[in-house]
Motif scaffolding. Structure first.
Motif, short mmCIF file in Angstrom:
data_model
loop_
_atom_site.label_atom_id
_atom_site.label_comp_id
_atom_site.label_asym_id
_atom_site.label_seq_id
_atom_site.Cartn_x
_atom_site.Cartn_y
_atom_site.Cartn_z
N THR A 1 -7.86 -4.35 -11.40
CA THR A 1 -7.13 -4.93 -10.86
C THR A 1 -7.74 -5.70 -9.50
OG1 THR A 1 -6.17 -3.27 -9.55
CG2 THR A 1 -4.99 -3.98 -11.41
N SER A 2 -7.17 -6.73 -8.85
CA SER A 2 -7.61 -7.27 -7.70
C SER A 2 -6.49 -6.87 -6.55
CB SER A 2 -8.32 -8.77 -7.77
OG SER A 2 -9.21 -8.98 -8.47
N ASN A 3 -6.95 -6.25 -5.31
CA ASN A 3 -5.85 -5.72 -4.67
C ASN A 3 -5.91 -6.74 -3.40
OD1 ASN A 3 -4.62 -2.97 -5.53
ND2 ASN A 3 -6.72 -3.25 -6.18
N THR B 1 0.68 -9.52 -12.12
CA THR B 1 0.73 -8.77 -10.91
C THR B 1 1.91 -7.68 -10.42
OG1 THR B 1 -0.40 -10.90 -9.88
CG2 THR B 1 0.78 -9.46 -8.05
N GLU C 1 -1.25 -6.28 -6.47
CA GLU C 1 -2.26 -5.70 -7.26
C GLU C 1 -2.20 -6.51 -8.56
OE1 GLU C 1 -3.85 -1.27 -8.96
OE2 GLU C 1 -1.57 -1.77 -8.10
N THR C 2 -3.33 -7.23 -9.00
CA THR C 2 -3.37 -8.38 -9.84
C THR C 2 -4.35 -8.05 -11.01
OG1 THR C 2 -2.72 -9.95 -8.21
CG2 THR C 2 -3.78 -10.55 -10.28
N ASN D 1 1.40 -3.36 -1.21
CA ASN D 1 0.49 -4.36 -1.75
C ASN D 1 0.61 -5.31 -2.74
OD1 ASN D 1 -0.42 -2.65 -3.76
ND2 ASN D 1 -2.55 -2.75 -3.36
N GLY E 1 -8.94 -0.71 -3.98
CA GLY E 1 -8.01 0.07 -4.21
C GLY E 1 -8.09 1.18 -4.73
N TYR F 1 1.92 4.68 -1.15
CA TYR F 1 0.97 3.74 -0.63
C TYR F 1 1.57 2.65 0.16
CZ TYR F 1 -2.41 5.55 -3.83
OH TYR F 1 -3.44 6.31 -4.45
N LYS G 1 3.15 1.49 -5.73
CA LYS G 1 2.72 2.49 -6.50
C LYS G 1 3.24 4.00 -6.82
CE LYS G 1 -1.75 0.43 -5.62
NZ LYS G 1 -3.23 0.49 -4.99
#
Length: 313
Positions: free
Chosen positions: A207-209, A239, A255-256, A253, A196, A250, A244
């Motif tokens: 975060t994991s995207n 999450t 994002e966590t 998505n 990200g 963006y 954004k």
């Protein structure tokens, strides 16, 4: 479970009991139908089979908006297999099948290909040209051709008929906490973690995207209490689903931020389960306001997870 992806590959099948339907959510109503079919198959020495399609039949209708999927194909197969099914016939729904006379559908597919001795279907099951086939047509042919027909009446929970359309509505409106009631599991999104903008890491909340699959039904923009499953282990998380708006433009998505987690996940596959929506996505005046709100979001999500953990003790 053996999976068949084309009708032409289905030959020499042992006598079967077959659950008929699209099973696009494999919700609790679907599970009841499949479980009753499996039980009958075991009692009568038949193979337990599910007949479904790899695409949604409505997608072939003119001027119809593409139906969003609730489950990924592998999830659908895994749930169906867990119910004790021997064969899964998941073939493409084509114009040839759509335009088949209902009697020909029964003769050429259900009997010739599947060697069907018992049919299990919902009250609203339709098949054949102009959806003229229904449970009554199945019963009439069954009396002549020697197969049994079992029709499941409307399956209700909290006075609501459980259906895939109901579940799509719940997800699309952000009522993800109700999915467990009707699906027997949380709504989830899975995929490969991508790079990200790394803003979360700069703010102290890495975060994991995940990129959203446009074929899947997705919840509205907002913040959710979630679980993340990685490498067979489940982690509490929070999450954000959205665009954004505070930091630019963006694509939507997922994002966590995973609590108490320090592993690098880029390129790894994760599953995000949605438990509850806590707020809508908001455009803040500056990044500091966003950071302050993230602190509050994390605090609220942690409290929710702690309450869940306490209930299980």
């Amino acid at each position: 479970m053996r999976v068949f992806a084309n009708l032409e590959d289905i030959t020499g099948i042992e006598p079967t009991a077959v659950a008929l339907g699209n099973f696009d959510g494999v919700h609790l109503g679907h599970q009841k139908l499949i479980s009753e079919m499996v039980e009958h198959a075991r009692e009568h020495g038949l193979k337990a089979a599910v007949f479904t399609f790899s695409n949604h039949p409505k997608d072939l209708l003119p001027k119809t908006r593409k139906v969003k999927c609730i489950l990924y194909k592998n999830e659908k197969a895994e749930i169906i297999e867990s119910l004790g099914v021997d064969y899964m016939f998941e073939v493409p729904f084509t114009k040839a099948i759509m335009n088949m006379d209902p009697v020909a559908f029964i003769e050429k597919i259900l009997l010739t290909r599947f060697n069907m001795k018992a049919a299990f279907c919902g009250f609203n099951y339709r098949f054949g040209y102009e959806a003229a086939g229904n449970p009554d047509v199945l019963r009439n042919i069954g009396m002549d051709r020697g197969f049994d027909v079992f029709e499941l009446p409307p399956f209700k929970i909290n006075d609501n008929v459980v259906s895939s359309s109901l579940i799509r509505t719940l997800i699309a409106s952000g009522q993800v906490e109700k999915c467990m009631t009707y699906m027997g599991r949380h709504y989830e999104i899975g995929g490969e973690v991508v790079v990200g903008n790394r803003l979360g890491r700069k703010l102290g909340f890495p975060t994991s995207n995940l990129v959203i699959d446009t074929n899947m039904v997705t919840p509205p923009n907002g913040v959710y209490v979630t679980y993340v499953t990685y490498d067979g282990k489940r982690y509490p998380s929070v999450t954000n689903v959205g665009n954004k708006p505070t930091i630019g433009k963006y694509n939507k998505n997922v994002e966590t931020h995973i609590f108490n987690f320090d592993k690098e996940l880029y390129g790894k596959n994760i599953i995000v389960e949605f438990l509850k929506k806590t707020r809508d996505e908001v455009k803040f005046d500056d990044v500091q306001e966003l950071a302050d709100q993230i602190v509050r979001d994390c605090k609220e999500a942690k409290a929710f997870h702690e309450a869940l953990a306490a209930e299980k003790e």
